[in-house]
Design an enzyme around this catalytic site. Structure first.
Site, PDB file in Angstrom:
ATOM      1  CG  HIS A   1      -2.045  -0.995   1.130  1.00 11.70           C
ATOM      2  ND1 HIS A   1      -3.236  -0.752   0.489  1.00 11.70           N
ATOM      3  CD2 HIS A   1      -2.134  -2.263   1.615  1.00 11.70           C
ATOM      4  CE1 HIS A   1      -4.023  -1.812   0.578  1.00 11.70           C
ATOM      5  NE2 HIS A   1      -3.368  -2.757   1.255  1.00 11.70           N
TER       6      HIS A   1
ATOM      7  CG  ASP B   1      -3.207  -3.828   4.949  1.00 10.66           C
ATOM      8  OD1 ASP B   1      -2.324  -2.973   5.151  1.00 10.66           O
ATOM      9  OD2 ASP B   1      -4.264  -3.574   4.333  1.00 10.66           O
ATOM     10  CD  GLU B   2      -5.674  -5.855   1.202  1.00 11.13           C
ATOM     11  OE1 GLU B   2      -6.713  -6.447   0.852  1.00 11.13           O
ATOM     12  OE2 GLU B   2      -5.570  -4.618   1.176  1.00 11.13           O
ATOM     13  CB  ALA B   3       2.802  -6.898   1.687  1.00 16.15           C
ATOM     14  CG  HIS B   4      -1.559  -9.493  -2.144  1.00 18.93           C
ATOM     15  ND1 HIS B   4      -1.715 -10.143  -0.938  1.00 18.93           N
ATOM     16  CD2 HIS B   4      -2.736  -8.852  -2.378  1.00 18.93           C
ATOM     17  CE1 HIS B   4      -2.933  -9.913  -0.471  1.00 18.93           C
ATOM     18  NE2 HIS B   4      -3.568  -9.122  -1.314  1.00 18.93           N
TER      19      HIS B   4
END
Length: 808
Positions: free
Chosen positions: A441, A513-516
């Protein structure tokens, strides 16, 4: 009467607004009737003595037959076969006039149906045809038959889904709904409440507010600011007084409930005194918010209201179940100016929300100013974070469709802006928790700072460019910082150090979060460095639950759960001594639709709308397996900004679900009940209307109505301009009928008006209603006008006012 309010200093007022309900029972709160008024007969459900039949029964089973719609038991139901053209009807024991019909749909609702009446069961008259997208629900339909009818039928046109129609109760009423049982409407529900009866306390023009103990000054001043605009009273804040009927706010060791010093309070109201006692200023402020709810809703007005300012005699001992009761506002995707942040604080503080989590950075924008430091090895111009990425926000999705009703709002907070938010939150009992989301993000940082775009960072700059491109879509998981670059850690340390210095509260949130697109090894390397930096700054680190498996600072970290692996959270608690903030998406994510009629909003968290009941009916103490409730710091409502713009839309998606979260975090689990909650919430509808909170008309809340008149004076022959104000959450002007009966025998039929009608697609609630009499008087004297206003099936709301007529 003008009742708007916009409170950006403690005690000033907000705008006027209201709630709507198109498909559900709405209750009225009756003002005292004039002496000699005969009591209304209790309405009768004519269906109970009638005979129910249907066009079909699901699977021809006896437990689905039509008779169940009139048995008074909502656990039974009639269900049809799987066809749209199905009906169920009730033949009355004898022909009768019908006032209204209530249909309770448990699950398989009708999307499209007609309500019909007949005298012979052959020729049918359609009362109304309704299209509804909410299920389950209750529909209340005004019939007001001019002649007796013998049959009432629900004729289906389109089912909710592939199953048949289901109705648990088909109620046919011969009169208006009775006034609801009285309720103090306290939210959150106090731990201990005794209603003592007897003479209530009455605030008067000479009432002082006595602050005992220096920490009592702030909550006492806050209370005075709340009460002055509507009452018009001076309400001086003093340290001692011999005046009658004082309000005493006392703060000191041992004043509040034992074992609950941080936020507990006692509130005792007698006919002659109001006393709020607490160990801390925040505890006393909680008592102030409870006292506020005990006063008439008109106390929220920003102009003087002529009414008796009474408080019922009560004894309350109260304290929170959890220390953390928070709301998160995503200002990164779409910016909220400082005045809108204050309005959002105003609307939540009265429900004892005590944390404001600001999501300051994301892929779409950067919202907090960072100064260039004296030591700057990488040569970063930190001012570009706001000069470049303060100008970006949500725009369009990958298909080119607008995200929300308008482009995302751009902007950023200066240091002075942020300090003002922190100050104002503190006055309202809230601690600010800033979030700098890393290592994913992070597109806004990469877009602004060339030095951050090293080999391991993603996304890559376009050819010929030095920074990653701006992105206004709702995509997530595509950005990352470079774990192998020293600039990453220099940047993170500098930003976190400055944010820590600006924030007096104990927490710094690093996202996580959401560190894909970040490998597990790189993610762990960066997060371990970031959490260690936060600890070195003397703060407690907070991160989303994806970071639960990293080397969190022992005994000094908070995991905020939103979705996914609960076991990893339990391991962080049991292995690293972490505590937990719970924001499970199905129970706290307010951008999820709360009603299928809403055109915007997600449905992924609940597989459909996440209604008020989902936000209320869960237990934070047992949500994470294998941890003790003492490891749960609290709960948090999360408002993300992919499509929500401005504070009005933020309120519309948050309220009343944020109130449910407030009670989940405050009230002991054994004392919580959804039906009881909605009863108390129904009282708050008018108060929210007066405050100007743009709340959603939740379909299973029996919103109550209230009315008040403003005394006036006029000369003979001049239009009186006598004005009544009505709070009727969820209704349109055309839903109301008003009659004014004057003491000289004259009767007027007038139409209530509103400055704003409700619209779910437009995300707006209706305003309060006004009824204005322009009649003239031919002789001097004092005249009393009694307003009676009703909406279809509801008992009338009544309010009287006086007009003083002078000869000249």
């Amino acid at each position: 009467m003008s009742i708007p309010r916009s409170r950006h200093t403690p005690g000033s007022r907000r705008r006027l607004s209201a709630a709507k309900l198109a498909v559900v029972v709405t209750a009225s709160l009756l003002a005292p009737l004039p002496a000699g008024t005969p009591a209304m007969a209790a309405p009768v459900n004519l269906a109970r003595t009638g005979t129910a039949t249907a066009s079909s029964v699901e699977l021809d089973r006896a437990d689905f037959v039509a008779a169940h719609v009139k048995d008074g038991d909502r656990s039974t139901r009639w269900s049809s076969k799987y066809q749209d053209d199905s009906w169920v009807q009730v033949r009355l024991a004898s022909a009768a006039r019908v006032d209204h019909v209530t249909l309770t749909w448990p699950n398989a609702c009708a999307r499209d149906f007609s309500l019909q009446t007949s005298t012979d069961g052959v020729a049918w008259t359609t009362v109304t045809r309704l299209q509804r997208d909410t299920c389950p629900r209750t529909d209340v339909i005004a019939v007001n038959s001019s002649q007796p009818v013998s049959y009432v039928r629900m004729q289906g046109h389109q089912r909710w889904a592939g199953y048949g129609y289901s109705i648990s109760e088909f109620e046919i009423w011969d009169g208006t709904e009775p006034a609801p049982a009285p309720s103090l409407g306290l939210l959150p529900k106090p731990v201990s409440l005794a209603e003592n009866g007897g003479t209530p306390y009455t605030l008067n023009p000479s009432t002082p507010i006595v602050a005992v103990g220096s920490p009592a000054t702030a909550p006492a001043t806050y209370l005075a600011g709340l009460l002055r605009p509507a009452t018009g009273y001076a309400l001086p804040v003093v340290t001692q007084s011999t005046a009658p009927a004082p309000i005493v706010v006392e703060v000191g060791a041992g004043k509040g409930p034992a074992g609950h010093a941080a936020e507990g309070y006692r509130l005792v109201v007698t006919s002659g005194t109001v006393r709020i006692s607490a160990d801390t200023a925040n505890g006393a402020l909680n008592g102030v918010q409870t006292l506020r709810q005990l006063l008439p809703q008109w106390v929220e007005s920003d102009t003087v209201v002529s009414t008796a300012w009474t408080v019922p005699a009560v004894t309350i001992t109260d304290y929170p179940r959890f220390a953390h009761r928070a709301m998160m506002l995503d200002v990164a995707r779409s910016f909220y100016p400082v005045n809108e942040i204050k309005a959002y604080i105003d609307s939540a503080a009265q429900y004892k929300i005590n944390r404001l989590h600001l999501h300051l950075t994301d892929d779409q924008g950067w919202r907090i100013a960072i100064d260039n430091p004296a030591s700057n090895p990488a040569g970063i111009d930190y001012g570009r974070l706001t000069s470049v990425s303060g100008r970006t926000a949500m725009t369009y999705n990958d298909s080119g469709q607008l995200m929300g009703t308008e482009l995302g709002v751009t902007g950023f907070y200066t240091r002075a802006d942020y300090a003002e938010i922190v100050r104002y939150a503190g006055l309202n009992g809230m601690t600010v928790i800033p979030e700098i989301d890393m290592p994913g993000h992070t597109n806004a940082a990469l877009h602004a700072i060339p030095q951050m775009n090293t080999a391991g960072a993603q996304p890559k700059p376009a050819s010929g460019q030095q920074t990653a491109p701006a992105n206004g879509t709702g995509n997530v998981g595509y950005s990352t910082l470079d774990s192998a670059s020293a600039t990453t850690y220099e940047f993170a340390t500098q930003v976190l150090t400055q944010i820590a210095a600006m924030t007096p509260g104990p927490y710094l949130h690093i996202g996580g979060d959401e560190a894909h697109v970040t490998s597990h090894a790189n993610y762990t390397t960066m997060v371990d460095a970031f959490t260690a930096t936060v600890a070195s700054l003397g703060k407690t680190v907070v991160g989303w639950n994806e970071y639960a498996g990293t080397a969190l600072p022992q005994g000094n970290a908070v995991v905020q759960y939103w979705n996914g692996d609960r076991t990893a959270v339990a391991n962080a608690v049991n292995g690293r001594g972490a505590r937990v903030v719970l924001s499970p998406a199905a129970h706290t994510y307010v951008p999820q639709k709360q009603d299928s009629r809403q055109p915007l909003g997600g449905t992924w968290a609940c597989g459909g709308p996440c209604g008020l009941d989902r936000h209320y009916n869960w237990d934070p103490g047992t949500f994470i397996p294998n941890i003790a409730e003492t490891s749960v710091l609290g709960v948090e409502s999360a408002l993300w900004g992919e499509f929500i713009r401005r504070v009005g839309q933020a309120q519309y998606y948050s309220f009343p679900r944020l109130i449910a979260t407030a009670e989940v975090g405050w009230t002991p689990q054994a004392q919580r009940d959804y039906a009881d909650f909605t009863t108390r919430l129904s009282v708050a509808g008018g108060r929210l209307t007066v405050e100007g909170v743009n709340f959603f008309p939740t379909a299973d809340v029996p919103w109550r109505h209230q009315a008040i008149g403003r005394p006036t004076a006029v000369v003979v022959g001049a239009p009186a301009g006598a004005t009544w104000t009505i709070t009727a959450p969820g209704l349109r002007s055309t839903d109301l009928a008003a009659t004014i009966t004057w003491s000289d025998g004259r009767v007027e039929a007038l139409t209530p008006t509103a400055t704003r009608e409700p619209s779910i697609p437009a995300m707006q609630i209706n305003s309060a209603f006004a009824v204005v009499s322009r009649r003239t008087f031919g002789a001097a004297g004092t005249y009393t006008g009694t307003l009676s206003v009703r909406s279809a099936w509801l008992a009338p709301v009544q309010a009287a006012l006086s007009v003083t007529v002078r000869a000249s």
